[in-house]
Every structure is written in C-alpha cells, then in structure tokens.
Design a protein around this motif. Structure first.
Motif, short mmCIF file in Angstrom:
data_model
loop_
_atom_site.label_atom_id
_atom_site.label_comp_id
_atom_site.label_asym_id
_atom_site.label_seq_id
_atom_site.Cartn_x
_atom_site.Cartn_y
_atom_site.Cartn_z
N GLU A 1 0.82 -1.20 0.00
CA GLU A 1 0.00 0.00 0.00
C GLU A 1 0.86 1.26 0.00
O GLU A 1 0.54 2.25 -0.68
CB GLU A 1 -0.95 -0.01 1.20
N SER A 2 1.95 1.26 0.75
CA SER A 2 2.82 2.42 0.77
C SER A 2 3.49 2.63 -0.59
O SER A 2 3.63 3.77 -1.05
CB SER A 2 3.90 2.26 1.85
N TYR A 3 3.89 1.54 -1.22
CA TYR A 3 4.57 1.64 -2.51
C TYR A 3 3.64 2.11 -3.62
O TYR A 3 4.07 2.76 -4.58
CB TYR A 3 5.20 0.29 -2.87
N THR A 4 2.37 1.77 -3.50
CA THR A 4 1.41 2.12 -4.56
C THR A 4 0.52 3.30 -4.18
O THR A 4 -0.41 3.64 -4.92
CB THR A 4 0.51 0.91 -4.89
N ALA A 5 0.78 3.93 -3.05
CA ALA A 5 -0.03 5.08 -2.62
C ALA A 5 0.14 6.25 -3.59
O ALA A 5 1.07 6.29 -4.40
CB ALA A 5 0.37 5.51 -1.20
N ARG A 6 -0.75 7.20 -3.49
CA ARG A 6 -0.64 8.41 -4.28
C ARG A 6 0.72 9.05 -4.01
O ARG A 6 1.11 9.24 -2.86
CB ARG A 6 -1.76 9.40 -3.91
N PRO A 7 1.50 9.41 -5.03
CA PRO A 7 2.82 10.00 -4.81
C PRO A 7 2.75 11.30 -4.02
O PRO A 7 1.78 12.06 -4.14
CB PRO A 7 3.34 10.24 -6.23
N TYR A 8 3.77 11.55 -3.24
CA TYR A 8 3.77 12.76 -2.40
C TYR A 8 3.68 14.03 -3.23
O TYR A 8 3.16 15.05 -2.76
CB TYR A 8 5.02 12.78 -1.52
N VAL A 9 4.17 14.01 -4.48
CA VAL A 9 4.11 15.19 -5.34
C VAL A 9 2.72 15.40 -5.93
O VAL A 9 2.50 16.33 -6.70
CB VAL A 9 5.14 15.10 -6.48
N ARG A 10 1.77 14.54 -5.58
CA ARG A 10 0.38 14.71 -5.99
C ARG A 10 -0.54 14.99 -4.80
O ARG A 10 -1.74 14.94 -4.91
CB ARG A 10 -0.12 13.46 -6.74
N ARG A 11 0.07 15.24 -3.63
CA ARG A 11 -0.70 15.57 -2.44
C ARG A 11 -0.68 17.08 -2.26
O ARG A 11 0.37 17.72 -2.37
CB ARG A 11 -0.10 14.89 -1.20
N PRO A 12 -1.83 17.70 -1.97
CA PRO A 12 -1.85 19.15 -1.78
C PRO A 12 -0.83 19.60 -0.74
O PRO A 12 -0.67 18.98 0.31
CB PRO A 12 -3.28 19.43 -1.33
#
Length: 435
Positions: free
Chosen positions: A218-229
C-alpha cells in the motif's frame, strides 16, 4: 530528490517529504537493554504494558527484571484488550493517570503498543475520547504537546506500531475501527528482539506477516507525495505523505523478504532465519508506511474487523469473535490491487516480482492480475480464508461494510485512484470469494 517513478510536482502540491522514525535497536536478546535504555531517557517511575498471555511468557519476566535491575519503580498493566476498543483505551488511560509515570514500556503486539500510546496520550493531555480521533469520526484535534518517553518492544512480526505515530481501536458504538495519527504518538525508542517470535503460533505469524506485506504494498502504490496538496504550513505536513523515495526503499526490501520467508516462517517455528527476517521486514515496512501511509485495503479492513459476528480463528484468544487485523487487511488486497493497477502498472509489476512472481512477458495491462494472483498464492499457502465469505460476510453485508469503511478518509484519500461509495461496494463484492 526525484527518480524515474516520480513526476514533476503537481500544481498546488507538495515538493518535499519528511522522514521520521523511532530510534531502533534490532537483534536477538536486545530486550535485556530495556532497563538501561529507560534509565538513559530519564525514567524513574514507569508503567509496563502487556497482555495476560504475554505476562506468562519468559519475555515478560526478562523485561521486568531488566527494569527492576535498573532501579526503576515499575507498575504493571497486563489487561490490554486484543484488538483494542475505545473503552479499553480509556481504561488503560485511567490506570496511567492514577500511576502518574514519567515513562512507558510496551511489550507485545500491535494491540499492546497501541494501547500504551493511547494511555500515554490521554493521561498526559486529558480530553474527551473523540477529541484526538481522526475526522470525520472524531474531531481530529492536534496533540497539544509532547508525551512521556515510550519504549516499544514488539513481540509479533507485523504491525510496525513500534515505529509509527498511529494507534487504532474499535469504536464500539460505530462497529468500526478508526485511529489517532500524530507524530507525538511515535514511540521514543523501539527494541526489536526477533527471539520473541519463536513462541508465536503459525496462525499469528501468517496474519501479522500479511499485514507487513500489505503495509509495503500500500505504501509503494499510494498516491505519490508530489500529488498531495501542499500543507498550509510545513509543520502541518501529514505523516501519510504518499509514496516517496525514502519509503520506497523500505517497501522494496520488505516485499522481497516477505516473498522469501513468509511461508517458511509460518510452516516452521524453528526456522530462526525466517522468523528473524520477518521481524526485520516488519520494521522496514513500519518505517515505510509511517512516512507514506497505507490506503484502501486497510480502510476496508477496519469495517471487516468492526462488523465481525461469529468468526473465531485458531491461534488467537478464545471468547469474543475476531478477525485478526492482518487477516482483515489481506482479504481485501487482491480486489483492491486489481482495481488500482492501471494507475501505476509498473509499480504493481515490480511489487509482484519482489514477492516472487514471474513477470516475464507481462504487459502493463496484466499488472493487476499478476499481483493479485501472487497474493492469492501466498494467502492459500499460509492458510487464509477464501475471501470475506470465509469470515462470515455475504452480499447482504456489502452496504454496512461500505458505510463502515467510508469514514476512513485518512486512508482512502491516500489511494492512487479516487474512491467513492460505489467503488468501495464493488471492491467488497469482489473480495467475498477468490477461489
């Protein structure tokens, strides 16, 4: 610090990530260090948290003796509820408030460590229970200040709670799990002694190991940090930052170790190499998801565990029904990763390969099925039930399961695809039966 897996920063999104973890000591026999470590942190009066089963094992005596030898005034709390509830958290907090310790020691699995975190929080900064609980279930109020020092000593190779700022419980009135997430909850130190796993039943090793596996996936496939507001202030950057280069490192190695050692560690309690490597994988995955966050399988799991009616797994305490946490997570995982794979097929294929799948010739469109197939192979090899139907759920339960998972927005919003109630219902439906 970008790599080939990360895109340019999205508009209005964060361009940086933060790395936090507890101080870690890892190795056979390191439980003996707990007294000296506690004294070095300035502790004089401590509470040792554990559960009734652990209190009868040599590991408990080892830790207690180390604390006493170090000259520490030690109170004991061994009434931790396996799969804690809001009520059991509050009972532990009341005990801690009465004892007024200047430090905490936890010895046990995730239930013990999470209970100790909660007791430390509510005894140090008293408030109504829902004040600190994640929104929308609770107020999501920030922890107002530091907690007392806490040394966590995990005895299962699973939850990673010893290195995260997260604590989870059942809210009995909602029949669903939820949690509190704050950097203040992260234990000060973790003493990780793989010798503790030698006495674990195979069923516990299987469920806790699959929790590790899903932490990493889940951590590896989570939304990338550069796509988090981006946060309003840097100090408000969440712990669940999304996939990032630091967490990726731990995820990769944890998945590789799971592929090599999980089945071995379940099959043979005397396989010291396998049990030790599973403990190390749990540590790595804990550090990873403590900085990236998990997503939908865990969000769904809180409803699966909270709505259980009459499932009684072997290897766990008898009495009330329970779906062990790792089991409740992994039963959702094949359905979820089939759905998520189209967003980042290369990551799903890499994860499948680290787990031991043959990905030669696999196209991006195959990623979800390849990863789900490998998960199902592992689940069957370690004796997991056949989907949610194997723990008592049917089509009639899809609506309450969906409603139980929907409040887990902290997790659902970390997913790489947008989650809606209809999508959750469909994923629960697909998870009812796999073979």
């Amino acid at each position: 610090m970008l790599c080939r897996h990360y895109h340019l920063v999205g508009e209005g999104c964060d361009s940086a990530f933060t790395v936090d973890t507890s101080r870690i000591t890892f190795g056979p026999g390191c439980l003996f260090e707990v007294g000296d470590r506690a004294r070095a942190l300035g502790m004089k009066r401590v509470v040792l948290f554990s559960d009734e089963n652990m209190a009868r094992l040599p590991h408990f005596e080892k830790v207690l003796r180390s604390l006493i030898t170090a000259g520490l005034d030690t109170a004991l709390y061994t009434h931790v509820h396996i799969e804690p509830t809001d009520q059991s958290f509050l009972e532990a907090a009341r005990f801690a408030s009465d004892v007024r310790p200047d430090g905490y020691i936890s010895l046990g699995g995730g239930s013990v460590i999470d209970t100790c975190k909660a007791a430390n929080l509510y005894a140090t900064h008293p408030a109504d229970f829902l004040a600190y609980v994640n929104a929308p279930v609770g107020e999501g109020r920030p922890v107002p200040g530091p907690l007392k020092p806490h040394i966590a000593c995990p005895t299962t190779s699973g939850t990673g709670s010893e290195v995260t700022g997260i604590t989870i419980c059942d809210v009995l009135s909602l029949k669903a799990k939820t949690g509190i997430a704050s950097p203040a909850l992260r234990p000060t130190e973790a003493l990780i002694d793989p010798d503790c796993t030698a006495t674990l039943p195979a069923e516990v090793v299987a469920a806790s190991g699959l929790d590790v596996l899903s932490h990493a996936l889940e951590s590896y496939t989570a939304r990338p940090y550069v796509r988090r507001p981006a946060p309003v202030r840097p100090s408000l950057r969440p712990m669940s930052q999304g996939a990032n280069p630091w967490s990726d490192l731990g995820c990769r190695e944890a998945l590789r170790l799971m592929g090599l050692y999980l089945v071995r560690g379940v099959a043979d309690a005397k396989d010291q190499e396998a049990r030790e490597q599973l403990m190390w994988a749990a540590t790595l995955a804990g550090i990873a998801f403590g900085n990236a966050g998990v997503h939908v399988p865990h969000g769904m799991a809180y409803a699966v565990a909270g709505l259980v009616r009459d499932f009684h797994p072997s290897g766990y305490p008898e009495g009330e029904p329970i779906v062990p946490h790792g089991m409740s997570v992994i039963l959702n995982a094949p359905a979820v990763f089939r759905y998520m794979a189209e967003v980042s097929p290369e990551r799903h294929l890499e994860a499948a390969e680290w787990l031991g799948a043959d990905v030669r010739g696999a196209a991006p469109a195959d990623a979800g099925e390849v990863l789900a197939g490998k998960l199902l192979q592992i689940m069957r090899a370690v004796g997991m039930p056949n989907g949610l139907g194997g723990v008592g759920y049917t089509e009639k339960d899809l609506a309450p399961l969906t409603e139980g998972a929907w409040p887990q927005q902290r997790l659902l919003q970390n997913a790489p695809r947008e989650m809606t109630r209809p999508v959750l219902t469909q994923l629960f439906r697909q998870a009812l039966r796999y073979w």
